[in-house]
Design an enzyme around this catalytic site. Structure first.
Site, short mmCIF file in Angstrom:
data_model
loop_
_atom_site.label_atom_id
_atom_site.label_comp_id
_atom_site.label_asym_id
_atom_site.label_seq_id
_atom_site.Cartn_x
_atom_site.Cartn_y
_atom_site.Cartn_z
N GLN A 8 9.20 -11.01 28.66
CA GLN A 8 8.83 -11.83 27.73
C GLN A 8 9.21 -13.36 27.95
O GLN A 8 9.94 -13.59 28.40
CB GLN A 8 9.44 -11.56 26.17
CG GLN A 8 8.69 -12.14 24.97
CD GLN A 8 9.55 -11.92 23.58
OE1 GLN A 8 10.52 -12.61 23.28
NE2 GLN A 8 8.81 -11.11 22.89
N CYS A 28 10.15 -16.23 17.51
CA CYS A 28 11.58 -16.67 17.49
C CYS A 28 11.80 -17.50 16.41
O CYS A 28 11.20 -18.63 16.17
CB CYS A 28 12.17 -17.16 18.49
SG CYS A 28 13.93 -17.57 18.52
N LYS A 71 3.61 -11.67 20.43
CA LYS A 71 4.45 -11.20 19.18
C LYS A 71 4.65 -12.30 18.16
O LYS A 71 4.93 -13.61 18.73
CB LYS A 71 5.86 -10.71 19.66
CG LYS A 71 6.60 -10.29 18.59
CD LYS A 71 8.08 -9.89 18.96
CE LYS A 71 8.76 -9.26 17.67
NZ LYS A 71 9.97 -8.81 18.17
N HIS A 113 5.68 -9.25 12.97
CA HIS A 113 6.97 -8.95 12.12
C HIS A 113 6.81 -9.74 10.91
O HIS A 113 6.54 -11.10 10.81
CB HIS A 113 7.91 -9.62 12.88
CG HIS A 113 9.36 -9.62 12.39
ND1 HIS A 113 10.52 -8.90 12.79
CD2 HIS A 113 9.60 -9.71 10.95
CE1 HIS A 113 11.56 -9.03 11.78
NE2 HIS A 113 11.00 -9.26 10.84
N GLY A 158 13.84 -3.09 16.90
CA GLY A 158 14.96 -3.62 17.47
C GLY A 158 16.50 -3.30 16.97
O GLY A 158 17.07 -2.35 17.38
N ARG A 159 16.74 -3.80 15.73
CA ARG A 159 18.20 -3.73 15.16
C ARG A 159 18.27 -2.03 14.79
O ARG A 159 19.39 -1.74 14.89
CB ARG A 159 18.35 -4.52 13.92
CG ARG A 159 18.58 -5.99 14.25
CD ARG A 159 18.65 -6.95 13.09
NE ARG A 159 17.22 -6.77 12.33
CZ ARG A 159 17.14 -7.25 11.17
NH1 ARG A 159 18.21 -7.74 10.57
NH2 ARG A 159 15.90 -7.31 10.48
#
Length: 316
Positions: free
Chosen positions: A68, A98, A138, A167, A223-224
């Site tokens: 990425q 981000c 993304k 997201h 992810g988390r």
């Protein structure tokens, strides 16, 4: 993998999903279709050395791996893409999500979302100058406003992207608050590209409910949730959880493999190794022995860390 289940993609997290972790996770837990690198970026005119090392093919085994990048301008994107191509990659993910303020203020990641002309210049440079590369994007709903992603839909639908990951939070939320289901649904209805969902997935049931609500999804990015339960993707794919004994065995293997990889790679002695291993435990097994985890996070001695880890494993 179960053919009736959606593929699971492991989201990149800076400081957590480095190559040592990815290799260990792929070998011990699996269940993942694709692993992404934390974003590669240009600093002071050069690509960071650790980014170069992290995406080297020798450090990423046989897993399906996509590097990425994050870049505020076409010239920096071209600089990074030259490295990707040198290393033989034919897929790349572009980060427009981000939320970290130091990067956002320089129009990186989610900081680009309020500036559609900048996004257009970046993405068109990518697909026009590197037609041999399958690009994905993304993004978040926006930086401050959830309709910022909707303004980008005509562009995203026009470009030959392999997929888009959304997201459904605003950048200013960081990772706080709740996801915006209505915002995701609005984007979902207008997106012509294969779409992946990312955000607040912690259990196989979470995946099932998202897939039921949005049946055109082609994958889920976690992810988390995977850092907390490394078996999550496997459990979803197989349709049942790991036994407690098998989970304990695999977590111990994951820890030992990552610990030994860091011990071999890091040159800063016990303190640097200890710092890296503390991040390993930040999300992992949130319900594990609290006293042991407290020692892990507060100790300044590697020997104390190892005692605390042994205690934690004995309680699993």
């Amino acid at each position: 993998m179960n053919e009736n289940r959606l593929p699971i993609y492991f989201a990149p997290l800076q400081g957590y999903t480095d190559s040592a972790y990815r290799l260990a996770h792929a070998r011990i837990f699996g269940g993942i279709n694709t692993y992404y690198s934390p974003f590669v970026r240009v600093e002071h005119g050069e690509i960071r050395r650790k980014d170069i090392r992290e995406i080297h093919p020798d450090n990423n085994g046989e897993m399906h791996f996509i590097p990425q990048l994050i870049a505020p301008t076409p010239d920096k994107l071209e600089q990074i893409m030259a490295l990707f191509i040198e290393y033989g990659y034919r897929e790349a993910d572009i980060n427009l999500g981000c939320p970290f303020p130091m990067l956002v203020k320089r129009h990186n990641g989610a900081g680009m979302l309020p500036h559609p002309k900048e996004v257009e210049a970046l993405l068109k440079t990518a697909v026009e100058k590197f037609p041999e590369i399958r690009f994905s994007v993304k993004l978040r709903l926006g930086w401050e406003h959830a309709d910022e992603c909707l303004a980008l839909l005509p562009l995203l639908n026009e470009l030959p992207l392999s997929h888009v990951t959304l997201h459904p939070r605003l950048g200013i939320q960081q990772y706080k608050g709740t996801v915006d289901w209505n915002g995701f649904e609005a984007f979902y209805k207008g997106c012509d590209k294969p779409l992946l969902y990312n955000g607040d997935i912690h259990t196989p049931d979470d995946i099932e409910s998202i897939v039921a609500r949005f049946p055109r999804l082609v994958g889920v990015v976690i992810g988390r949730g995977l850092l907390a339960n490394p078996a999550l993707a496997w459990e979803y794919q197989q349709g049942h959880p790991l036994s407690s004994d098998e989970m304990a065995k695999k977590v111990r293997l994951l820890h030992n493999e990552v610990f030994n990889a860091y011990k071999e790679r890091l040159q800063g002695g016990d303190l640097q190794l200890l710092t890296k291993m503390k991040s390993f435990w930040e999300y992992l097994l949130p319900n594990a022995d609290r006293k042991a985890k407290k020692i892990i996070h507060k100790t300044t001695k590697l020997s104390n860390y190892e005692v605390a880890v042994a205690r934690l494993f004995a309680e699993l």
